[in-house]
Every structure is written in C-alpha cells, then in structure tokens.
Design a protein around this motif. Sequence first.
Motif, PDB file in Angstrom:
ATOM      1  N   PHE A  52       0.852  -1.188   0.000  1.00 18.22           N
ATOM      2  CA  PHE A  52       0.000   0.000   0.000  1.00 18.22           C
ATOM      3  C   PHE A  52       0.887   1.237   0.000  1.00 18.22           C
ATOM      4  O   PHE A  52       1.794   1.351   0.818  1.00 18.22           O
ATOM      5  CB  PHE A  52      -0.877   0.036   1.256  1.00 18.22           C
ATOM      6  N   VAL A  53       0.618   2.157  -0.921  1.00 13.55           N
ATOM      7  CA  VAL A  53       1.298   3.451  -0.928  1.00 13.55           C
ATOM      8  C   VAL A  53       0.290   4.505  -0.514  1.00 13.55           C
ATOM      9  O   VAL A  53      -0.911   4.362  -0.750  1.00 13.55           O
ATOM     10  CB  VAL A  53       1.917   3.783  -2.308  1.00 13.55           C
ATOM     11  N   MET A  54       0.770   5.557   0.111  1.00 17.07           N
ATOM     12  CA  MET A  54      -0.127   6.605   0.585  1.00 17.07           C
ATOM     13  C   MET A  54      -0.530   7.570  -0.525  1.00 17.07           C
ATOM     14  O   MET A  54      -1.644   8.087  -0.524  1.00 17.07           O
ATOM     15  CB  MET A  54       0.519   7.378   1.743  1.00 17.07           C
ATOM     16  N   GLU A  55       0.383   7.812  -1.485  1.00 15.29           N
ATOM     17  CA  GLU A  55       0.122   8.764  -2.561  1.00 15.29           C
ATOM     18  C   GLU A  55       0.611   8.198  -3.887  1.00 15.29           C
ATOM     19  O   GLU A  55       1.463   7.312  -3.916  1.00 15.29           O
ATOM     20  CB  GLU A  55       0.848  10.089  -2.302  1.00 15.29           C
ATOM     21  N   GLN A  56       0.085   8.754  -4.962  1.00 13.02           N
ATOM     22  CA  GLN A  56       0.475   8.312  -6.303  1.00 13.02           C
ATOM     23  C   GLN A  56       1.974   8.482  -6.530  1.00 13.02           C
ATOM     24  O   GLN A  56       2.607   7.669  -7.198  1.00 13.02           O
ATOM     25  CB  GLN A  56      -0.325   9.085  -7.359  1.00 13.02           C
ATOM     26  N   SER A  57       2.573   9.530  -5.951  1.00 17.18           N
ATOM     27  CA  SER A  57       4.015   9.755  -6.132  1.00 17.18           C
ATOM     28  C   SER A  57       4.833   8.597  -5.545  1.00 17.18           C
ATOM     29  O   SER A  57       5.882   8.241  -6.087  1.00 17.18           O
ATOM     30  CB  SER A  57       4.444  11.076  -5.491  1.00 17.18           C
ATOM     31  N   HIS A  58       4.353   7.996  -4.464  1.00 18.89           N
ATOM     32  CA  HIS A  58       5.052   6.852  -3.869  1.00 18.89           C
ATOM     33  C   HIS A  58       4.968   5.643  -4.803  1.00 18.89           C
ATOM     34  O   HIS A  58       5.930   4.890  -4.942  1.00 18.89           O
ATOM     35  CB  HIS A  58       4.458   6.499  -2.502  1.00 18.89           C
ATOM     36  N   LYS A  59       3.813   5.479  -5.435  1.00 16.30           N
ATOM     37  CA  LYS A  59       3.642   4.380  -6.386  1.00 16.30           C
ATOM     38  C   LYS A  59       4.594   4.552  -7.571  1.00 16.30           C
ATOM     39  O   LYS A  59       5.242   3.595  -7.996  1.00 16.30           O
ATOM     40  CB  LYS A  59       2.185   4.334  -6.865  1.00 16.30           C
ATOM     41  N   SER A  60       4.694   5.784  -8.054  1.00 17.49           N
ATOM     42  CA  SER A  60       5.585   6.069  -9.187  1.00 17.49           C
ATOM     43  C   SER A  60       7.041   5.780  -8.831  1.00 17.49           C
ATOM     44  O   SER A  60       7.763   5.157  -9.611  1.00 17.49           O
ATOM     45  CB  SER A  60       5.439   7.525  -9.621  1.00 17.49           C
ATOM     46  N   LYS A  61       7.473   6.220  -7.650  1.00 17.08           N
ATOM     47  CA  LYS A  61       8.864   5.996  -7.229  1.00 17.08           C
ATOM     48  C   LYS A  61       9.148   4.509  -7.045  1.00 17.08           C
ATOM     49  O   LYS A  61      10.195   4.018  -7.464  1.00 17.08           O
ATOM     50  CB  LYS A  61       9.150   6.757  -5.932  1.00 17.08           C
ATOM     51  N   ALA A  62       8.225   3.795  -6.425  1.00 14.99           N
ATOM     52  CA  ALA A  62       8.418   2.352  -6.206  1.00 14.99           C
ATOM     53  C   ALA A  62       8.463   1.615  -7.539  1.00 14.99           C
ATOM     54  O   ALA A  62       9.319   0.741  -7.746  1.00 14.99           O
ATOM     55  CB  ALA A  62       7.309   1.800  -5.320  1.00 14.99           C
ATOM     56  N   THR A  63       7.570   1.966  -8.435  1.00 18.44           N
ATOM     57  CA  THR A  63       7.501   1.302  -9.740  1.00 18.44           C
ATOM     58  C   THR A  63       8.750   1.584 -10.572  1.00 18.44           C
ATOM     59  O   THR A  63       9.284   0.684 -11.223  1.00 18.44           O
ATOM     60  CB  THR A  63       6.238   1.753 -10.499  1.00 18.44           C
ATOM     61  N   LYS A  64       9.214   2.825 -10.514  1.00 23.13           N
ATOM     62  CA  LYS A  64      10.398   3.204 -11.292  1.00 23.13           C
ATOM     63  C   LYS A  64      11.636   2.431 -10.823  1.00 23.13           C
ATOM     64  O   LYS A  64      12.418   1.944 -11.634  1.00 23.13           O
ATOM     65  CB  LYS A  64      10.640   4.709 -11.169  1.00 23.13           C
TER      66      LYS A  64
END
Length: 108
Positions: free
Chosen positions: A54-66
């Motif tokens: 679970f990520v709190m914000e879309q920016s966290h998802k982007s960083k994790a995915t990258k």
Amino acid sequence: MNLLFICTENRLRSPTAESVFSEYEGFVAIGCGTNADAATPLSGDLIEWADVIFVMEQSHKSKATKKYSALLKGKRLICLAIADNYQCMQPELVLLLKQKVAMHIHLN
C-alpha cells in the motif's frame, strides 16, 4: 499476510499503518519511506517480503515502480490516496487507514 505501507519519510502515515495492522491476527505490517533518509527506507527486500503493498500517494507508487518494477511483477500495489495531513496515530488517520485498507483485504 505481509503488508507493506509506503509513505515519504516513514515518520507519520506508514508507522501508523504498521502499528494499526500489526494488531490484526494473521497480518504482519511494516512501514517504510521512499526518501533515502526515511526511518526505514524502501528496499527490494521489503518488496519481495510483501504480499500486498500500500502506498499513501500516487508519487510513492511512481517511485516504487520506477525503482523496483521487476520485483513488483505479480504484486498487488494499491494507492490509498491519503495526503500527508496527519500526525502519527492521529485518530482520523487510523480510521481512514482502516476504511481504505478494508476495501482491498479482509480484516479479521
């Protein structure tokens, strides 16, 4: 079930989630942050360990995915859309986390 919660610095939101969901039987929760100076920085080991992320914000998802796209294949990566507007263990944050996480996994 292993739950990983990701925020920015691992000081407010993800530690709250770790504390809240560690209380549920059958769940192990860990919080981490995307910043290098986070209390517990996001790592490949944590991604591999987690059953649901679970990520709190879309920016966290982007960083994790990258950074960890290969390790995330086949993993559930869910954005909770919880802004950085809360203190650690603030009752409103606890309630919001419980409501949003329950939409994705069955809590005992």
